[in-house]
Design a protein around this motif. Sequence first.
Motif, PDB file in Angstrom:
ATOM      1  N   ALA A 527      86.777   9.831 -40.660  1.00  0.00           N
ATOM      2  CA  ALA A 527      87.136  10.338 -41.985  1.00  0.00           C
ATOM      3  C   ALA A 527      86.844  11.825 -42.075  1.00  0.00           C
ATOM      4  CB  ALA A 527      86.376   9.582 -43.063  1.00  0.00           C
ATOM      5  N   ARG A 528      87.865  12.581 -42.472  1.00  0.00           N
ATOM      6  CA  ARG A 528      87.711  13.997 -42.780  1.00  0.00           C
ATOM      7  C   ARG A 528      87.892  14.257 -44.277  1.00  0.00           C
ATOM      8  NH1 ARG A 528      87.932  17.255 -38.173  1.00  0.00           N
ATOM      9  NH2 ARG A 528      88.480  16.104 -36.269  1.00  0.00           N
ATOM     10  N   THR A 529      88.475  13.287 -44.971  1.00  0.00           N
ATOM     11  CA  THR A 529      88.722  13.429 -46.407  1.00  0.00           C
ATOM     12  C   THR A 529      88.133  12.227 -47.131  1.00  0.00           C
ATOM     13  OG1 THR A 529      90.827  12.229 -46.373  1.00  0.00           O
ATOM     14  CG2 THR A 529      90.899  14.601 -45.900  1.00  0.00           C
ATOM     15  N   TRP A 530      88.025  12.351 -48.473  1.00  0.00           N
ATOM     16  CA  TRP A 530      87.478  11.265 -49.277  1.00  0.00           C
ATOM     17  C   TRP A 530      88.403  10.052 -49.261  1.00  0.00           C
ATOM     18  CZ3 TRP A 530      82.647  12.033 -49.967  1.00  0.00           C
ATOM     19  CH2 TRP A 530      82.164  13.326 -50.116  1.00  0.00           C
ATOM     20  N   VAL A 548      78.575  -4.503 -34.456  1.00  0.00           N
ATOM     21  CA  VAL A 548      78.458  -3.089 -34.778  1.00  0.00           C
ATOM     22  C   VAL A 548      79.781  -2.508 -35.261  1.00  0.00           C
ATOM     23  CG1 VAL A 548      78.949  -2.323 -32.418  1.00  0.00           C
ATOM     24  CG2 VAL A 548      77.554  -0.883 -33.924  1.00  0.00           C
ATOM     25  N   LYS A 549      79.678  -1.543 -36.193  1.00  0.00           N
ATOM     26  CA  LYS A 549      80.812  -0.740 -36.658  1.00  0.00           C
ATOM     27  C   LYS A 549      80.364   0.722 -36.641  1.00  0.00           C
ATOM     28  CE  LYS A 549      82.619  -4.706 -38.182  1.00  0.00           C
ATOM     29  NZ  LYS A 549      81.406  -5.528 -38.288  1.00  0.00           N
ATOM     30  N   VAL A 550      81.288   1.629 -36.385  1.00  0.00           N
ATOM     31  CA  VAL A 550      80.992   3.057 -36.365  1.00  0.00           C
ATOM     32  C   VAL A 550      81.967   3.788 -37.282  1.00  0.00           C
ATOM     33  CG1 VAL A 550      80.985   5.158 -34.966  1.00  0.00           C
ATOM     34  CG2 VAL A 550      80.001   3.060 -34.041  1.00  0.00           C
ATOM     35  N   ILE A 551      81.432   4.625 -38.172  1.00  0.00           N
ATOM     36  CA  ILE A 551      82.252   5.517 -38.995  1.00  0.00           C
ATOM     37  C   ILE A 551      81.846   6.952 -38.653  1.00  0.00           C
ATOM     38  CG2 ILE A 551      82.970   6.185 -41.314  1.00  0.00           C
ATOM     39  CD1 ILE A 551      82.007   3.498 -42.325  1.00  0.00           C
ATOM     40  N   GLU A 552      82.784   7.729 -38.159  1.00  0.00           N
ATOM     41  CA  GLU A 552      82.526   9.138 -37.877  1.00  0.00           C
ATOM     42  C   GLU A 552      83.057   9.967 -39.033  1.00  0.00           C
ATOM     43  OE1 GLU A 552      83.443  12.558 -34.467  1.00  0.00           O
ATOM     44  OE2 GLU A 552      84.404  10.577 -34.341  1.00  0.00           O
ATOM     45  N   VAL A 553      82.176  10.745 -39.663  1.00  0.00           N
ATOM     46  CA  VAL A 553      82.586  11.591 -40.784  1.00  0.00           C
ATOM     47  C   VAL A 553      82.399  13.048 -40.386  1.00  0.00           C
ATOM     48  CG1 VAL A 553      82.083   9.818 -42.510  1.00  0.00           C
ATOM     49  CG2 VAL A 553      80.300  11.427 -41.874  1.00  0.00           C
ATOM     50  N   PHE A 554      83.329  13.890 -40.767  1.00  0.00           N
ATOM     51  CA  PHE A 554      83.340  15.292 -40.346  1.00  0.00           C
ATOM     52  C   PHE A 554      82.961  16.192 -41.518  1.00  0.00           C
ATOM     53  CE2 PHE A 554      86.028  13.021 -37.455  1.00  0.00           C
ATOM     54  CZ  PHE A 554      85.845  13.632 -36.226  1.00  0.00           C
TER      55      PHE A 554
END
Length: 577
Positions: A527-530, A548-554
Amino acid sequence: MSQAQQETIPLGAYICARLRQLEIGSVFGVPGDYNLRILDYIEPAGLRWIGNCNELNAAYAADGYARIHGVSVVMTTFGVGELSAINGIAGAYAERAPVIQIVGAPSREIQRSRTLVHHTFIDGEFGRFARMHVHVTVAQTSITHVRTAADQVDWIIEQAILHQRPVYLQIPEDMPDVPVSASNLRRKPTVSPSIHSVEPDANHVLQILNRMYSAKKPLILVDGESKNMGALEEIEQLVKVTNWPTWSTPFGKGLVNEELPNVRGTYLANYGVKASAEYFMTSDLVLFLGPHLSNINTHIFTAIPDENVTISFSPNQVKIDGQIIRDISPCRMLQSLLQCLDSSRLVKISGPNSPTPPIHKPAPSDSLSQEIFYPFVNPMFRRGDTILTETGTAAEGGQVFKLPSHTRFFTAVTWLSIGYMLPATLGAALAQRDSAIATHCAEHKPKRTILFIGDGSFQMTAQELSTIIKQVLNVVIIIINNNGYTIERVIHGREASYNDISQWNYSHALRLFGLDEEESSRRYFSARTWGELQTALDSEELHRDDGVKVIEVFMDQEDCTGELRDLLKEQLAREKL
């Protein structure tokens, strides 16, 4: 015949039986030639061996397990293994996590003859590594005599529980199979940290009660060493009975129910609500529970209450307006207070008027920012979760979380060894699962462990993601990709190359560490935006409790909140001079 009914039992089996009596379910570590014989006893005892990627990660994981379960164990080999783990043991000492470190050493004959073996300095000296641990463990013992072996094991366990800090147990490789007396196993080890405390003096109880009855502007402050006092039930009762305004420190967050109407969350001093800071500074009575007065935990010492109006309860003492009362159990003192307390004589006060901050709803196309991010993700939490925030922007931002009841939260506040939180998440998740197995818990929603960690910290211990995958743990990892060490940038070297890190493709992490391509793809979000973040949070995959889950936020590399933002402003001002 049970082990307790046998006359003798192998030392390795005795140690593992004691760990089972402590309701430990998982043992962390790395195999090495000097500890292999004791490892043979782990699985037959009903314990689960958690082979970590390295010993440092194993110590971090044991620390996380201890903070949830109350005590844990890590096993390493002599020299190279124990020294690899020692940084994690030091962190557990600094932040009071009782970890039992068991080290397999060369045989007694090798040590006696000063044989020049590997994992040493080739000088016949075998005691130096144990002596190094004197500074980071509260007690140490090396077992060399069969007659005292069982008592030594019991003593070292008692010291971990009594002092709520790590201990060191060394076992020569020729001793795990040696028979020792099993008679001690008939008595389970105590799990109370107040076993040697005297009863509270009635005059001290009355002194505290009178201060409570006369207070006009009181408050309760819950800090992290409350859990080491074994008094969380009493503290919750005190918060409910008094109905006084209650805050926690970052270290104490999650130890008191934030759904109670008088619980105001984390006290942020000058970085929070102005009315709360004014009330705190002018209070005439502060009941301070489990103080841990590091600069990070006290917002650079701005959140320490005035000693002249403070009654503090620590694991080893109670302090009344500066007067120290030693050798009493703070838990028993709280029990006595609650038994004698006449709530009708307490001031009825709702505390400062804290206006609810307006909810900022960013446009779906807007870029992510630290200030909005933590309130934005807050609704994802549910009762029973354990939430961890790594050193850096995550630790600072996570202080504003509003936690559901029965939620555990912890963050580093003193040792601040970056990378700690990923293995600690492994340990915390295993402690949750072991507890559910031990109590035959069959909740509708399995408990989750949720980690907020920066990209720089993640790279320190990333390989432990493979152990989380192998153990099929219900973990959500939110990687904050802000292009390096933001916490270091705001302190010094805003644009320095030494605060940069290598650019990883985190979308491949799950596949690298054990999942196939299809599983890896469906468990990873970016995610780069809301709008992209909301899509990830609402996704069906994220709500499946199946691993497991992974969320990468920038986010921008200089985006930060609270004290970190002030440090950045100071650096920018210096650059203009």
